[in-house]
Design an enzyme around this catalytic site. Structure first.
Site, PDB file in Angstrom:
ATOM      1  N   MET A 100     -64.593  -2.425  -4.630  1.00 26.09           N
ATOM      2  CA  MET A 100     -64.944  -0.842  -4.366  1.00 26.09           C
ATOM      3  C   MET A 100     -66.106  -0.790  -5.502  1.00 26.09           C
ATOM      4  O   MET A 100     -65.658  -0.915  -6.762  1.00 26.09           O
ATOM      5  CB  MET A 100     -63.988   0.060  -4.372  1.00 26.09           C
ATOM      6  N   ASP A 124     -60.201  -5.966  -1.352  1.00 25.94           N
ATOM      7  CA  ASP A 124     -61.273  -4.603  -1.086  1.00 25.94           C
ATOM      8  C   ASP A 124     -62.081  -4.795  -2.612  1.00 25.94           C
ATOM      9  O   ASP A 124     -61.300  -4.237  -3.521  1.00 25.94           O
ATOM     10  CB  ASP A 124     -60.653  -3.557  -0.734  1.00 25.94           C
ATOM     11  N   GLY A 155     -56.526   3.396  -0.003  1.00 23.59           N
ATOM     12  CA  GLY A 155     -55.285   3.036   0.969  1.00 23.59           C
ATOM     13  C   GLY A 155     -54.553   4.062   1.128  1.00 23.59           C
ATOM     14  O   GLY A 155     -54.685   5.041   0.731  1.00 23.59           O
ATOM     15  N   SER A 166     -53.694  -6.256   2.621  1.00 17.87           N
ATOM     16  CA  SER A 166     -54.790  -5.917   1.430  1.00 17.87           C
ATOM     17  C   SER A 166     -54.202  -5.838   0.350  1.00 17.87           C
ATOM     18  O   SER A 166     -53.205  -5.000   0.051  1.00 17.87           O
ATOM     19  CB  SER A 166     -55.561  -4.740   2.045  1.00 17.87           C
ATOM     20  N   MET A 178     -67.279  -3.077  -0.377  1.00 17.70           N
ATOM     21  CA  MET A 178     -67.580  -1.585  -0.377  1.00 17.70           C
ATOM     22  C   MET A 178     -68.404  -1.267  -1.364  1.00 17.70           C
ATOM     23  O   MET A 178     -68.012  -0.345  -2.277  1.00 17.70           O
ATOM     24  CB  MET A 178     -66.379  -0.725  -0.125  1.00 17.70           C
ATOM     25  N   MET A 212     -63.607   0.150  10.648  1.00 17.14           N
ATOM     26  CA  MET A 212     -62.853   0.748   9.732  1.00 17.14           C
ATOM     27  C   MET A 212     -62.108   1.875  10.400  1.00 17.14           C
ATOM     28  O   MET A 212     -63.007   2.551  11.435  1.00 17.14           O
ATOM     29  CB  MET A 212     -63.687   1.542   8.677  1.00 17.14           C
TER      30      MET A 212
HETATM   31  C1  DX5 Z   1     -59.838   1.259   2.596  1.00 20.61           C
HETATM   32  C2  DX5 Z   1     -59.600  -0.407   2.470  1.00 20.61           C
HETATM   33  C3  DX5 Z   1     -58.386  -0.951   2.790  1.00 20.61           C
HETATM   34  C4  DX5 Z   1     -57.004  -0.555   2.324  1.00 20.61           C
HETATM   35  C5  DX5 Z   1     -56.250  -0.201   3.717  1.00 20.61           C
HETATM   36  O1  DX5 Z   1     -60.921   1.501   2.152  1.00 20.61           O
HETATM   37  O2  DX5 Z   1     -60.616  -1.035   2.909  1.00 20.61           O
HETATM   38  O3  DX5 Z   1     -58.272  -2.329   3.126  1.00 20.61           O
HETATM   39  O4  DX5 Z   1     -56.431  -1.367   1.546  1.00 20.61           O
HETATM   40  O5  DX5 Z   1     -55.016   0.315   3.319  1.00 20.61           O
HETATM   41  P1  DX5 Z   1     -53.895   0.946   4.336  1.00 20.61           P
HETATM   42  O6  DX5 Z   1     -53.438  -0.177   4.956  1.00 20.61           O
HETATM   43  O7  DX5 Z   1     -52.821   1.528   3.412  1.00 20.61           O
HETATM   44  O8  DX5 Z   1     -54.518   1.942   5.088  1.00 20.61           O
HETATM   45 ZN    ZN Z   2     -60.673  -3.437   3.532  1.00 23.69          ZN
END
Ligand code: DX5
Ligand code: ZN
Length: 218
Positions: free
Chosen positions: A39, A37, A146, A10, A70, A139
């Site tokens: 957002m 991602d 992250g 990601s 998202m 999720m």
């Molecule tokens: C969170 C994102 C993830 C994020 C994961 O809302 O959808 O894709 O990048 O990050 P890690 O692997 O650090 O949990």
């Molecule tokens: Zn994601």
């Protein structure tokens, strides 16, 4: 039937000052998907990036662009993300007024369709759409940031999805996102996940080595 595990780094955790370089590093390591991602500051508290970034990195790599929206009311933006270079577009069940219409729109754009559920959404709520999608994104953290910790209780949701998909012989991949790293990748894969998103576990430091280490665990 379970698909051989796929690592989807990601880019949310990447260094955007050298994004192209980081992407080539994960590609070289053997990752097959690039998780992107998006957002909007409404569906989740944070704002990440949108179409122009995706368009720029499209020139850098052949990796499958796994775009995770998202955003509220995703139907408004499907055509834009399809045109920016997405290969698959995943939207949140909780964000869509009419999930069936979003699925149809993504299909009409010729892209793979993913549907995602937040940790608090029961697996049973997504069942009515599983015969029309290519991927189910479970999720394993609350979406938005992250670097959060994998929610252990989500392992049962992955197992329930695996059982349902196998029992109904559906061609749907199970993807997991959030808190996936050396300590949790195997747990999620053994429970039935096939596409493993990893942000902070891959980016920062030696990106290629970290991606290789995770792939070797799967
Ligand atoms: C969170 C994102 C993830 C994020 C994961 O809302 O959808 O894709 O990048 O990050 P890690 O692997 O650090 O949990
Ligand atoms: Zn994601």
């Amino acid at each position: 039937m379970k698909h051989a595990p796929i690592l989807a780094p990601s880019i949310l955790s990447a260094d955007f000052g050298k994004l192209g370089e980081d992407i080539r590093a994960v590609e070289k390591a053997g990752a097959q998907y690039l998780h992107i991602d998006v957002m909007d500051g409404l569906f989740v508290p944070s704002i990440s990036f949108g179409m122009p970034v995706i368009k720029s990195i499209r020139k850098e790599t052949e990796l499958f662009f796994d775009v995770h929206l998202m955003i509220v009311d995703p139907l408004r933006y499907i055509e834009d993300f399809a045109a920016s270079g997405a290969d698959g577009i995943t939207f949140h069940l909780e964000a869509a007024k009419d999930p069936g219409a979003v699925i149809e729109k993504i299909r009409a754009c010729g892209k793979k369709v993913g549907i995602s559920v937040k940790p608090g959404t029961e697996f049973s709520e997504v069942i009515p759409f599983l015969d029309r999608v290519d991927m189910l994104l479970i999720m394993t953290v609350e979406p938005g940031f992250g670097g959060q910790k994998y929610i252990e209780a989500m392992t049962d949701k992955i197992r329930a999805a695996r059982e349902y998909i196998d029992a109904h012989d559906l061609p749907v991949l199970i993807e997991v996102d959030g808190g996936i790293g050396t300590g949790t990748a195997q747990t999620a894969a053994q429970a039935g996940a096939e596409v493993l998103v990893a942000g902070s576990a891959v980016f920062g430091g030696n990106v290629c080595a970290k991606a290789k280490e995770l792939i070797a665990l799967l």
